[in-house]
Design an enzyme around this catalytic site. Structure first.
Site, PDB file in Angstrom:
ATOM      1  N   ARG A   1       0.845  -1.210   0.000  1.00  0.00           N
ATOM      2  CA  ARG A   1       0.000   0.000   0.000  1.00  0.00           C
ATOM      3  C   ARG A   1       0.876   1.254   0.000  1.00  0.00           C
ATOM      4  O   ARG A   1       0.569   2.241  -0.668  1.00  0.00           O
ATOM      5  CB  ARG A   1      -0.957   0.013   1.200  1.00  0.00           C
TER       6      ARG A   1
ATOM      7  N   TYR B   1     -13.103  17.781 -17.147  1.00  0.00           N
ATOM      8  CA  TYR B   1     -13.540  16.383 -17.269  1.00  0.00           C
ATOM      9  C   TYR B   1     -14.746  16.163 -16.337  1.00  0.00           C
ATOM     10  O   TYR B   1     -14.704  16.559 -15.165  1.00  0.00           O
ATOM     11  CB  TYR B   1     -12.373  15.463 -16.876  1.00  0.00           C
TER      12      TYR B   1
ATOM     13  N   ASP C   1      -4.232  19.238 -15.066  1.00  0.00           N
ATOM     14  CA  ASP C   1      -4.556  17.890 -15.548  1.00  0.00           C
ATOM     15  C   ASP C   1      -4.015  17.818 -16.973  1.00  0.00           C
ATOM     16  O   ASP C   1      -4.549  18.442 -17.886  1.00  0.00           O
ATOM     17  CB  ASP C   1      -6.078  17.677 -15.507  1.00  0.00           C
TER      18      ASP C   1
ATOM     19  N   LYS D   1      -5.376   6.725 -20.306  1.00  0.00           N
ATOM     20  CA  LYS D   1      -5.513   7.243 -21.665  1.00  0.00           C
ATOM     21  C   LYS D   1      -4.201   7.066 -22.441  1.00  0.00           C
ATOM     22  O   LYS D   1      -3.831   5.962 -22.744  1.00  0.00           O
ATOM     23  CB  LYS D   1      -5.965   8.704 -21.596  1.00  0.00           C
TER      24      LYS D   1
HETATM   25  C1  LIG Z   1     -10.343  10.072 -18.044  1.00  0.00           C
HETATM   26  C2  LIG Z   1      -9.947  11.348 -17.444  1.00  0.00           C
HETATM   27  C3  LIG Z   1      -9.847  11.500 -16.060  1.00  0.00           C
HETATM   28  C4  LIG Z   1     -10.220  10.383 -15.104  1.00  0.00           C
HETATM   29  O1  LIG Z   1      -9.348   9.293 -15.190  1.00  0.00           O
HETATM   30  P1  LIG Z   1      -9.774   7.760 -14.926  1.00  0.00           P
HETATM   31  O2  LIG Z   1      -8.503   7.035 -15.175  1.00  0.00           O
HETATM   32  O3  LIG Z   1     -10.880   7.428 -15.863  1.00  0.00           O
HETATM   33  O4  LIG Z   1     -10.213   7.703 -13.494  1.00  0.00           O
HETATM   34  C5  LIG Z   1      -9.419  12.726 -15.571  1.00  0.00           C
HETATM   35  N1  LIG Z   1      -9.115  13.751 -16.391  1.00  0.00           N
HETATM   36  C6  LIG Z   1      -9.201  13.639 -17.728  1.00  0.00           C
HETATM   37  C7  LIG Z   1      -8.855  14.808 -18.586  1.00  0.00           C
HETATM   38  C8  LIG Z   1      -9.615  12.444 -18.305  1.00  0.00           C
HETATM   39  O5  LIG Z   1      -9.723  12.342 -19.641  1.00  0.00           O
END
Ligand SMILES: *Cc1c(COP(=O)(O)O)cnc(C)c1O
Length: 381
Positions: free
Chosen positions: A50, A102, A174, A199
């Site tokens: 963890r 998002y 982000d 992604k």
């Molecule tokens: C998909 C996404 C998230 C969230 O991520 P997960 O891996 O699906 O929890 C946050 N910010 C952006 C810009 C995203 O495209």
């Protein structure tokens, strides 16, 4: 001499041939929950997964190297990383966010975030004056997505950094859409960088993950504490999959971008497409600013169709491109943000941003460009 980005995707800042036992080239998966102690009060460096794990640690070092961070924690999803980031703030703290964030981030901020007394404003962060006017004595952070999701607004990171310095705010970015291959917010003064590793970083539509990177030692210490306390860590096996995906990030990003540019140009010529949102088109309002702060435009395109019927027809007829949420993997995907990613965004906000029944988002990736265009041509016909 420091390695170039492509090399750092593979081995981080330094290649060491004794990195793994037995000369293993690929990272071993340390599928162990716990680690024995050599003696009382002694540690191999790892105690309990963890808190830390050797496979995850290798991944974290590589992501730190790619983002120029002092430390990175690898989390079980992008949302887990964002939740961890939120824990840095107290009741009464105010955070200014990009307005078309998002959808999952908006849901988190409006539920857990607000229920614990933190305040959020959503403003067009492409408008520096608007951001400055929204700062109050309680404001603690700017939370930016650039390009934003899904309307591809570009925010000037250097300007955000100037405001952050002047008003003593944290700058959080982000960076999912451009990935560290094309944009390094820390170079522009970001204190925290977030990724949905699900992604582009993982890049194969097979693993969820998230990263929280920081350029500051004091924040790194706080984050490490929250990380082991909350249990947000990525599993050893998923850490391995992420390491494997990241090795090819640079080549994937380049090809995806050239495919996306070709499709954006093609979409612009279609009668039934009324508007194309792609940062790589010189008539995009954020083109110049993006060029200043990023090495590429990425491969996310949004577009508006003439009617709702056309939008629905495309979603129902695509055969190669899948109608699915997510982006950045090897399979191209198309989404209906109004119903999917942004379903939880309040209607009035969605309407203001133009996320309506004619608005589609396309993640263009690695299939052959001719096949992708043929699929869209069929769907539009
Ligand atoms: C998909 C996404 C998230 C969230 O991520 P997960 O891996 O699906 O929890 C946050 N910010 C952006 C810009 C995203 O495209």
């Amino acid at each position: 001499m420091a390695y170039q980005f492509e090399t750092r995707c593979i081995c981080g800042d330094e290649h060491r041939s004794d990195r793994h036992p037995f000369g293993a080239i690929s990272a071993p998966i340390y599928q162990s929950a716990t680690f024995s102690h050599p003696g009382i009060g002694e540690s191999t460096g790892y105690n309990y997964t963890r808190e830390s794990n050797p496979t995850r640690a290798e991944l974290e070092q590589i992501v730190s190297s790619m983002e120029g961070a002092v430390d990175t924690v690898a989390c079980s999803s992008g949302m887990a990383a964002i939740s961890l980031c939120l824990e840095l703030f107290q009741a009464g703290d105010h955070i200014i966010c990009s307005e078309d964030l998002y959808g999952g981030s908006v849901r988190l901020f409006q539920t857990t975030g607000e229920s614990r007394g933190r305040l959020f404003s959503y403003v067009n962060t492409a408008d520096v004056q608007m951001v400055e006017q929204s700062i109050t004595p309680h404001t603690k952070a700017l939370y930016i997505e650039t390009p934003s999701n899904p309307t591809m607004q570009v925010t000037d990171l250097a300007q955000m950094h100037r405001l952050a310095e002047q008003y003593h705010l944290l700058l959080i970015v982000d960076n999912t859409f451009l990935s560290p291959c094309f944009q390094n917010p820390i170079d522009f003064g970001a204190d925290l960088v977030i990724h949905s590793g699900t992604k582009f970083l993982g890049g194969h539509n097979d693993t969820l993950s998230g990263f929280l990177c920081t350029s500051r030692k004091d924040l790194a210490e706080k984050i490490r504490f929250l990380f082991k306390t909350s249990g947000a860590g990525l599993s050893p096996f998923d850490s391995f999959l992420m390491l494997r995906g990241i090795k090819t990030l640079a080549v994937r990003m380049e090809r995806q971008q050239s495919n996306a540019l070709a499709i954006a140009q093609w979409l612009k010529k279609q009668e039934r497409v009324s508007k194309v949102f792609y940062v790589g088109l010189p008539d995009h309002p954020g083109y110049e600013v993006n060029l200043k702060q990023a090495k590429g435009f990425g491969s996310m395109i949004s577009f508006r169709t003439d009617t709702e019927e056309t939008a629905r027809r495309i979603l129902e007829r695509v055969r190669l491109i899948s109608y699915a949420e997510s982006l950045g993997g090897v399979e191209s995907l198309i989404t209906y943000p109004m119903l999917q990613t942004h379903g939880d965004v309040p209607v009035e906000v969605r309407e203001r941003l133009g996320i309506t029944e004619t608005f589609l988002r396309l993640s263009v990736v690695l299939e052959h460009i001719d096949d992708l265009i043929a699929d869209l041509e069929w769907a539009l016909s």
